[in-house]
Enzyme design. Structure first.
Site, PDB file in Angstrom:
ATOM      1  N   LYS A 114       0.812  -1.218   0.000  1.00  0.00           N
ATOM      2  CA  LYS A 114       0.000   0.000   0.000  1.00  0.00           C
ATOM      3  C   LYS A 114       0.844   1.267   0.000  1.00  0.00           C
ATOM      4  O   LYS A 114       0.415   2.301  -0.502  1.00  0.00           O
ATOM      5  CB  LYS A 114      -0.933   0.000   1.209  1.00  0.00           C
ATOM      6  CG  LYS A 114      -1.947  -1.147   1.252  1.00  0.00           C
ATOM      7  CD  LYS A 114      -3.095  -0.945   0.290  1.00  0.00           C
ATOM      8  CE  LYS A 114      -4.123  -2.080   0.381  1.00  0.00           C
ATOM      9  NZ  LYS A 114      -5.172  -1.966  -0.655  1.00  0.00           N
ATOM     10  N   GLU A 129      -9.935   5.579   3.206  1.00  0.00           N
ATOM     11  CA  GLU A 129     -10.708   4.455   3.728  1.00  0.00           C
ATOM     12  C   GLU A 129      -9.724   3.336   4.014  1.00  0.00           C
ATOM     13  O   GLU A 129      -8.640   3.304   3.433  1.00  0.00           O
ATOM     14  CB  GLU A 129     -11.749   3.993   2.701  1.00  0.00           C
ATOM     15  CG  GLU A 129     -11.225   3.042   1.617  1.00  0.00           C
ATOM     16  CD  GLU A 129     -10.184   3.658   0.692  1.00  0.00           C
ATOM     17  OE1 GLU A 129     -10.146   4.885   0.584  1.00  0.00           O
ATOM     18  OE2 GLU A 129      -9.409   2.889   0.068  1.00  0.00           O
ATOM     19  N   SER A 185       1.690  -9.557  -0.811  1.00  0.00           N
ATOM     20  CA  SER A 185       1.351  -8.130  -0.712  1.00  0.00           C
ATOM     21  C   SER A 185       1.574  -7.547   0.670  1.00  0.00           C
ATOM     22  O   SER A 185       1.683  -6.331   0.817  1.00  0.00           O
ATOM     23  CB  SER A 185      -0.089  -7.907  -1.155  1.00  0.00           C
ATOM     24  OG  SER A 185      -0.968  -8.689  -0.368  1.00  0.00           O
TER      25      SER A 185
END
Ligand SMILES: Cc1ncc(COP(=O)(O)O)c(C=O)c1O
Lengths: 259, 388
Positions: B91, B113, B370
Site C-alpha cells: 500500500k 478508507e 502483498s
C-alpha cells in the site's frame, strides 16, 4: 416542449410564487401518508427517494430512512407499484442512485417511471459526462432529467450542465451531503445566483435547506427549494401529520414573503 | 500494442471504469487527473518519488524463492516481497505517490478508507512524513478485528473514525470517505487505497504500483532468464494484483487474481456502478450492492477495480476464488514451510496455488506477497486457539 414538471413549477413562478419540493423516502413505513401530507399542504412537486444500499450523497437522516426502507423490503419495483396508485394532483419525481437505473436498463427504467406516473428523475451520481445515454432514454420516454449544479463547478461548466437539465436545475446548497444545518450556507445563494445567470430554467436550491426561514432566504435568489432531511426526520420521528404541518409552514412562509 | 490500457478522458478500460460521482466532485477529479498527468510526466516528481520509495519505503523489494513449499507442491514458487516494504505491505507505493501529489496540489489534508488497516497505516505514515492532516474511515467490524492497526494509525497522528453504516466494512468506509471528500474537497485530497473509484484513480493507483511489476519483470529475467509461467496475486480492489500484472500483461504469463469466495466480484457479480466506477459488482436482483464476507478485512469488498473487469472480459486474466477455510490453512502453510507469515489477504493467493499446484507441476509461479501477517496474528489466535 416543456415537460410536466417544468410546467408546474413555471405556473407557480409566473404567479409570483416560489416552488416547494419536499423529499420523501420511498418504502419507508407509512411513506405514502407523508407524501399525501406534502401534497395537501402546498408542495408543488414531490421527490420520491428510491433507497439504495450505498447512498454517498446522503447524510445520516436519509441514510437511516433508506436503510429502514430496505429492511422493510422496499425495492424500486415495489415503490413504483405504490406510486402508480397515487393520485395527488402534483408532479412526482424520483431521486435514485445510478446503479438502480443501470441495473434495470435505461430504456426500461424510463418506461417504468412513465408507466408509474413519474415525470422526472434526479440521479445524483450521474454527472454530465456520464449522463448522455440515460438522458436520451429519459427524453424519449418523456421523463425530465434534473441536473445538479455544484458550488465547485467553474463558470465554463455551468451552462453545459443547465443546457442538459429538464424540469429544473438543482442548485446544490453547500459542499456536503444531505442533512439539516443551523443556518443556510452562503454558498447556497451565491451558486443560485450564478446558475440563474446562465439559464432560464427554474432554479431550485436543495441540500442544507432546513426550515422555513432558510427556505425564504434561499428564495431571495432562487425560484424554489427542495427540502429533504428536515422532512424525512419528521417522518421518522413524528409521522405524516408533522410532515404536513412542516410543509404547510414552509408554504405559508414562502407565500407570505415579499419578493 | 500493450494490453495495458491508458484510459482517455472518459476513464474507460473497455466498457468499465468511468467517473460516476456527484457533480460536486467532478471538478476535483478533473483537477486530479490533470495534476497526475503533469506530475507523472515531470522528471522532478518522478525522481522525488523514486527517492522516497528507495530511501523510505525500502524499494526495490526482493524476490524470495520458496524451496521448501515449492518442493512440496511440485512447482517453482517465487515470492515478490511487498511485505518487506516500510509499513508492511504494498500500500505504501500508492500512498507515497498520492501524498506527494497532494502536496504538489497544495492540499493540507488527506482522507482515506481502510479495510485491513494497511492502507490506513500507510496513509497515516505518509501524512506524518509530509506534514499532512490525516483522517481514516474504517468499518466498525474492521476496527474490531484489526485493532492493532487502529492503534498504529493513532500513534502516527491520524484520526480514525469507525463507520457504523451498512455492512460496517470496507464498502461503507469508502462511502464515508467520499462523503467527507464532498464536504471538504477544496482543502482535502482523497487518498484512495486501491485501483478503484472514479477516473483517474484506477489508472493513477495502477501507475503508482507498476513499480512492483516492473521490478519483478527485471528480477525474473535475472533469476529465470524469462518471465514466470504464472503470476498470482490476491484481489480486493485489486491494486497489488494490477501492480504485478502490469509487468507481465504483455508476456505469455498466465495472470491469476484470487478473490475470496464471499467477495467474488468477477465470478459472482454483474456489471454495476458504485464508488464512482462501472465494474463487476455483487448485487441483488434490484441492483442493491451486496455485503461481502471474508475472513480478510482487506478483501471484504463486493466490487473490484475496473481494469480487472476489463482483463477478465477480454480473457487476459482469470479470477478464481478460495474459501476462508482454505485461506486459514494457507496462512499456516506458508508460515511453517518458509518462515514467512503472510497477511490474510495474500494467503488467498497461497491458498489458490496450493489447491491448483497439481495442475501446474514443474511450472514457475510468481506470487505477490502483498503484506505481512503481523496484523492478523490476534485474529488468527482467536480462530485457531492460542495454543495452536
Ligand atoms: C496486505 C494486503 N494485500 C491486499 C490487500 C487488498 O487490496 P488490493 O486488492 O487493492 O491489493 C490489502 C488491503 O487492505 C492488504 O492489506
Amino acid at each position: 416542449m416543456t415537460g410536466t414538471l417544468e410546467s408546474a413549477l413555471r405556473r407557480r413562478i409566473d404567479g409570483g410564487g416560489k416552488c416547494l419540493v419536499p423529499y420523501v423516502t420511498g418504502g419507508y413505513p407509512g411513506w405514502v401518508d407523508s407524501l399525501r401530507a406534502c401534497a395537501a399542504n402546498g408542495a408543488d412537486a414531490i421527490e420520491i427517494g428510491i433507497p439504495f444500499s450505498d447512498p454517498v450523497m446522503d447524510g445520516p437522516v436519509i441514510q437511516q430512512s433508506s436503510q429502514v426502507a430496505l429492511e422493510a423490503g422496499a425495492t424500486p419495483v415495489s415503490i413504483l407499484q405504490e406510486v402508480r396508485t397515487l393520485d395527488v394532483g402534483i408532479p412526482l419525481a424520483v431521486m435514485c442512485y445510478y446503479n438502480t437505473v443501470f441495473h434495470a436498463g435505461h430504456e426500461r427504467f424510463a418506461s417504468d417511471l412513465r408507466a408509474a406516473g413519474v415525470v422526472a428523475a434526479i440521479v445524483p451520481d450521474l454527472p454530465l459526462e456520464e449522463a448522455g445515454d440515460w438522458c436520451a432514454a429519459a427524453d424519449a420516454a418523456g421523463v425530465e432529467t434534473v441536473m445538479l449544479a455544484a458550488p465547485t463547478a467553474p463558470d465554463e461548466r455551468l451552462p453545459r450542465v443547465t443546457a442538459r437539465a429538464r424540469g429544473f436545475v438543482y442548485s446544490v446548497g453547500l459542499l456536503g451531503v444531505t442533512g439539516e444545518r443551523t443556518s443556510l450556507s452562503s454558498t447556497a445563494t451565491a451558486l443560485a445566483a450564478r446558475v440563474k445567470k446562465v439559464t432560464a430554467m427554474p432554479v431550485l436550491v436543495g441540500v442544507g435547506v432546513s426550515n422555513a426561514e432558510q427556505a425564504v432566504e434561499a428564495c431571495r435568489v432562487a425560484d424554489g427549494v427542495i427540502m429533504g432531511a428536515s422532512v424525512v426526520r419528521r417522518m421518522i420521528e413524528e409521522g405524516p401529520d408533522a410532515v404536513g404541518d412542516f410543509v404547510g409552514g414552509v408554504r405559508r412562509a414562502l407565500d407570505g414573503a415579499t419578493w | 500494442m500493450s494490453v495495458l490500457v491508458t484510459p482517455g478522458p472518459d476513464g474507460r478500460f473497455g466498457d468499465f471504469g468511468g467517473r460516476f460521482v456527484p457533480e460536486t466532485l467532478v471538478p476535483a477529479c478533473q483537477e486530479l487527473e490533470a495534476a497526475f498527468e503533469d506530475a507523472w510526466a515531470d522528471p522532478v516528481f518522478r525522481g522525488d518519488l523514486d527517492h522516497i520509495l528507495r530511501e523510505y519505503a525500502g524499494r526495490p523489494s526482493m524476490l524470495t524463492e520458496c524451496h521448501n513449499l515449492g518442493r512440496q507442491l511440485g512447482i517453482r514458487l517465487i515470492l515478490k516481497r511487498e511485505d518487506l516494504n516500510h509499513t508492511g505491505s504494498h500500500k505504501i507505493n500508492n500512498v507515497l505517490g498520492q501524498t506527494l501529489l497532494a502536496k504538489r496540489m497544495g492540499k493540507k489534508r488527506i482522507v482515506a478508507e481502510t479495510g485491513a488497516g494497511q492502507h490506513g497505516v500507510a496513509s497515516a505514515t505518509a501524512a506524518a512524513l509530509m506534514g499532512l492532516e490525516c483522517k481514516v474511515y474504517m468499518g466498525a467490524v474492521d476496527v474490531e478485528r484489526q485493532a492493532l492497526n487502529v492503534f498504529r494509525m493513532r500513534l502516527l497522528g491520524a484520526e480514525v473514525e469507525a463507520v457504523h453504516s451498512g455492512s460496517r466494512t470496507l464498502k461503507d468506509a469508502v462511502n464515508e470517505a467520499m462523503r467527507d471528500w464532498v464536504a471538504t474537497v477544496e482543502s482535502t485530497h482523497y487518498c484512495l487505497g486501491s485501483v478503484m473509484g472514479p477516473h483517474p484513480y484506477p489508472y493513477m493507483v495502477r501507475q503508482f504500483h507498476r513499480v512492483i511489476g516492473d521490478e519483478a519483470f527485471a528480477q525474473c529475467n535475472d533469476l529465470l532468464g524469462a518471465p514466470p509461467g504464472v503470476v498470482v496475486a490476491c484481489v480486493g480492489g485489486g491494486s497489488n494484483a494490477m501492480g504485478i500484472f502490469s509487468g507481465f500483461v504483455d508476456t505469455q504469463a498466465r495472470l491469476v487474481g484470487v478473490e475470496p469466495a464471499g467477495g467474488a466480484a468477477v465470478k459472482r457479480g454483474q456489471p454495476g456502478v458504485v464508488h464512482g466506477m462501472k465494474s463487476y459488482l455483487m448485487q441483488d436482483e434490484h441492483g442493491q450492492v451486496q455485503e461481502a464476507h471474508s475472513v480478510s478485512a482487506g478483501l471484504d469488498y463486493p466490487g473490484v477495480g475496473p481494469e480487472h473487469s476489463y482483463l477478465a472480459s477480454i480473457g487476459r486474466a482469470e479470477y478464481p476464488n478460495v474459501t476462508d477455510d482454505e485461506v486459514i490453512e494457507a496462512f499456516q502453510l506458508l508460515s511453517r514451510t518458509e518462515g514467512i507469515i503472510p497477511a490474510l489477504e495474500c494467503a488467498h493467493a497461497v491458498a489458490w496455488i496450493a489447491r491448483e499446484a497439481p495442475s501446474m507441476q514443474g511450472q514457475t509461479v510468481l506470487m505477490n506477497l502483498s503484506g505481512r501477517g503481523d496484523k492478523d496474528v490476534a485474529q488468527m489466535m482467536d480462530i485457531l486457539g492460542g495454543g495452536q
